[in-house]
Design a protein around this motif. Structure first.
Motif, PDB file in Angstrom:
ATOM      1  N   UNK A 154       0.741  -1.112   0.027  1.00  7.62           N
ATOM      2  CA  UNK A 154      -0.253   0.022   0.002  1.00  7.62           C
ATOM      3  C   UNK A 154       0.850   1.173   0.087  1.00  7.62           C
ATOM      4  N   UNK A 155       2.005   1.433   0.767  1.00 14.34           N
ATOM      5  CA  UNK A 155       2.798   2.478   1.028  1.00 14.34           C
ATOM      6  C   UNK A 155       3.650   2.739  -0.360  1.00 14.34           C
ATOM      7  N   UNK A 156       4.035   2.010  -1.089  1.00 15.22           N
ATOM      8  CA  UNK A 156       4.666   1.998  -2.269  1.00 15.22           C
ATOM      9  C   UNK A 156       3.545   2.313  -3.622  1.00 15.22           C
ATOM     10  N   UNK A 157       2.422   1.708  -3.536  1.00 13.93           N
ATOM     11  CA  UNK A 157       1.430   1.941  -4.651  1.00 13.93           C
ATOM     12  C   UNK A 157       0.686   3.181  -4.478  1.00 13.93           C
ATOM     13  N   UNK A 158       0.615   3.606  -3.186  1.00 12.52           N
ATOM     14  CA  UNK A 158      -0.070   5.204  -2.915  1.00 12.52           C
ATOM     15  C   UNK A 158       0.863   6.088  -3.136  1.00 12.52           C
ATOM     16  N   UNK A 159       2.201   6.127  -2.965  1.00  7.79           N
ATOM     17  CA  UNK A 159       3.145   7.098  -3.165  1.00  7.79           C
ATOM     18  C   UNK A 159       3.343   7.088  -4.859  1.00  7.79           C
ATOM     19  N   UNK A 160       3.337   5.902  -5.465  1.00  7.96           N
ATOM     20  CA  UNK A 160       3.348   5.907  -7.063  1.00  7.96           C
ATOM     21  C   UNK A 160       2.099   6.873  -7.422  1.00  7.96           C
ATOM     22  N   UNK A 161       0.864   6.476  -7.011  1.00  2.00           N
ATOM     23  CA  UNK A 161      -0.138   6.857  -7.639  1.00  2.00           C
ATOM     24  C   UNK A 161      -0.250   8.468  -7.398  1.00  2.00           C
ATOM     25  N   UNK A 162       0.328   9.003  -6.150  1.00  3.83           N
ATOM     26  CA  UNK A 162       0.240  10.454  -6.111  1.00  3.83           C
ATOM     27  C   UNK A 162       1.209  10.990  -7.307  1.00  3.83           C
ATOM     28  N   UNK A 163       2.401  10.331  -7.173  1.00  4.89           N
ATOM     29  CA  UNK A 163       3.602  10.778  -8.365  1.00  4.89           C
ATOM     30  C   UNK A 163       3.005  10.794  -9.642  1.00  4.89           C
ATOM     31  N   UNK A 164       2.134   9.776  -9.908  1.00  2.00           N
ATOM     32  CA  UNK A 164       1.551   9.819 -11.334  1.00  2.00           C
ATOM     33  C   UNK A 164       0.666  10.987 -11.509  1.00  2.00           C
ATOM     34  N   UNK A 165      -0.113  11.312 -10.363  1.00  2.00           N
ATOM     35  CA  UNK A 165      -1.176  12.751 -10.482  1.00  2.00           C
ATOM     36  C   UNK A 165      -0.157  13.836 -10.745  1.00  2.00           C
ATOM     37  N   UNK A 166       0.958  13.976 -10.117  1.00  2.36           N
ATOM     38  CA  UNK A 166       1.968  14.995 -10.359  1.00  2.36           C
ATOM     39  C   UNK A 166       2.421  14.849 -11.616  1.00  2.36           C
ATOM     40  N   UNK A 167       2.645  13.963 -12.456  1.00  2.00           N
ATOM     41  CA  UNK A 167       3.250  13.643 -13.558  1.00  2.00           C
ATOM     42  C   UNK A 167       2.074  14.091 -14.506  1.00  2.00           C
ATOM     43  N   UNK A 168       0.801  13.847 -14.439  1.00  2.00           N
ATOM     44  CA  UNK A 168      -0.363  14.070 -15.049  1.00  2.00           C
ATOM     45  C   UNK A 168      -0.536  15.654 -15.063  1.00  2.00           C
ATOM     46  N   UNK A 169      -0.425  16.063 -14.097  1.00  2.00           N
ATOM     47  CA  UNK A 169      -0.568  17.569 -13.805  1.00  2.00           C
ATOM     48  C   UNK A 169       0.339  18.346 -14.645  1.00  2.00           C
ATOM     49  N   UNK A 170       1.711  17.975 -14.618  1.00  2.00           N
ATOM     50  CA  UNK A 170       2.699  18.892 -15.223  1.00  2.00           C
ATOM     51  C   UNK A 170       2.437  18.594 -16.780  1.00  2.00           C
ATOM     52  N   UNK A 171       2.164  17.496 -17.035  1.00  2.00           N
ATOM     53  CA  UNK A 171       1.948  17.181 -18.540  1.00  2.00           C
ATOM     54  C   UNK A 171       0.400  18.169 -19.173  1.00  2.00           C
ATOM     55  N   UNK A 172      -0.458  18.267 -18.222  1.00  2.00           N
ATOM     56  CA  UNK A 172      -1.582  19.110 -18.621  1.00  2.00           C
ATOM     57  C   UNK A 172      -0.867  20.601 -18.636  1.00  2.00           C
ATOM     58  N   UNK A 173      -0.327  20.916 -17.460  1.00  2.00           N
ATOM     59  CA  UNK A 173       0.147  22.333 -17.313  1.00  2.00           C
ATOM     60  C   UNK A 173       1.085  22.730 -18.709  1.00  2.00           C
ATOM     61  N   UNK A 174       1.795  21.868 -19.251  1.00  2.00           N
ATOM     62  CA  UNK A 174       2.587  22.122 -20.190  1.00  2.00           C
ATOM     63  C   UNK A 174       1.830  22.113 -21.523  1.00  2.00           C
ATOM     64  N   UNK A 175       0.836  21.244 -21.771  1.00  2.00           N
ATOM     65  CA  UNK A 175      -0.130  21.390 -22.844  1.00  2.00           C
ATOM     66  C   UNK A 175      -0.906  22.703 -22.905  1.00  2.00           C
ATOM     67  N   UNK A 176      -1.433  23.009 -21.615  1.00  2.00           N
ATOM     68  CA  UNK A 176      -1.929  24.444 -21.611  1.00  2.00           C
ATOM     69  C   UNK A 176      -1.236  25.428 -21.987  1.00  2.00           C
ATOM     70  N   UNK A 177      -0.124  25.442 -21.423  1.00  2.00           N
ATOM     71  CA  UNK A 177       0.825  26.674 -21.778  1.00  2.00           C
ATOM     72  C   UNK A 177       1.381  26.754 -23.173  1.00  2.00           C
ATOM     73  N   UNK A 178       1.329  25.512 -23.662  1.00  2.00           N
ATOM     74  CA  UNK A 178       1.776  25.491 -25.122  1.00  2.00           C
ATOM     75  C   UNK A 178       0.575  25.994 -25.976  1.00  2.00           C
TER      76      UNK A 178
END
Length: 191
Positions: A154-178
């Protein structure tokens, strides 16, 4: 969320000193919840006084002893109570978005450099997140799940899902800024 909750989560992941907690905030938790070293030390002292964390002296050679903090039963109960409380979805407060809207009343093309600066910052953060994901979760050197019997860690999986959320957010921001840069470029081309 209060800083106390972020500290409790970090200490449950791994006990540590105030300095070690501050370093964790700089490296990982700080991307989602920021705190200065002074805030962390002040809140740790209050949490210790309230019985949420316990500290033990750890001798060090050639340096003063350090205090290593761990979560006490009252801290676990406080975190559990907070985890079970509903929270409201967060509203976005975004200074750059207000500037972009306000640019209609000035020179829209004048914002290009500022938007490019933001895009670069998001691209750097995305690269940092992706390298952390490879290092910690998906790459050949990533620590394998340690849960017994093939159960999810659970600890690893939940850390990873939070990281994936950060990755998705940064990708969304880059697309929006483009998209913003393309829009601003149309104003510049119209001159």
């Amino acid at each position: 969320m209060a800083l106390e909750h972020a500290i409790l989560v970090s200490l449950l992941e791994k006990p540590g000193s105030g300095y070690e907690l501050a370093r964790r905030f700089e490296r990982s938790i700080g991307y989602f919840w920021t705190a200065t070293h002074q805030q962390i030390y002040r809140v740790l002292k209050r949490m210790e006084n309230d019985g949420w964390v316990e500290a033990r002296e750890v001798p060090q050679q050639g340096r003063p002893d350090k205090k290593e903090y761990s979560v006490a039963d009252l801290g676990r109960a406080a975190l559990s109570s907070w985890l079970n409380e509903p929270i409201e979805p967060e509203s976005v407060r975004h200074d750059l978005a207000v500037k972009i809207r306000g640019a209609a009343f000035d020179d829209p093309a004048a914002l290009v450099r500022e938007v490019e600066r933001h895009r670069q910052a998001h691209a750097e953060r995305l690269a940092h997140y992706l390298s952390g994901e490879i290092r910690d979760f998906t790459g050949p050197q990533a620590r394998m799940p340690a849960a017994p019997g093939g159960a999810l860690d659970a600890e690893r999986e939940l850390q990873h899902v939070v990281l994936r959320g950060g990755i998705a957010y940064e990708r969304m921001m880059i697309a929006w800024l483009d998209d913003v840069l393309a829009t601003l470029g149309r104003f510049d081309a119209g001159r």
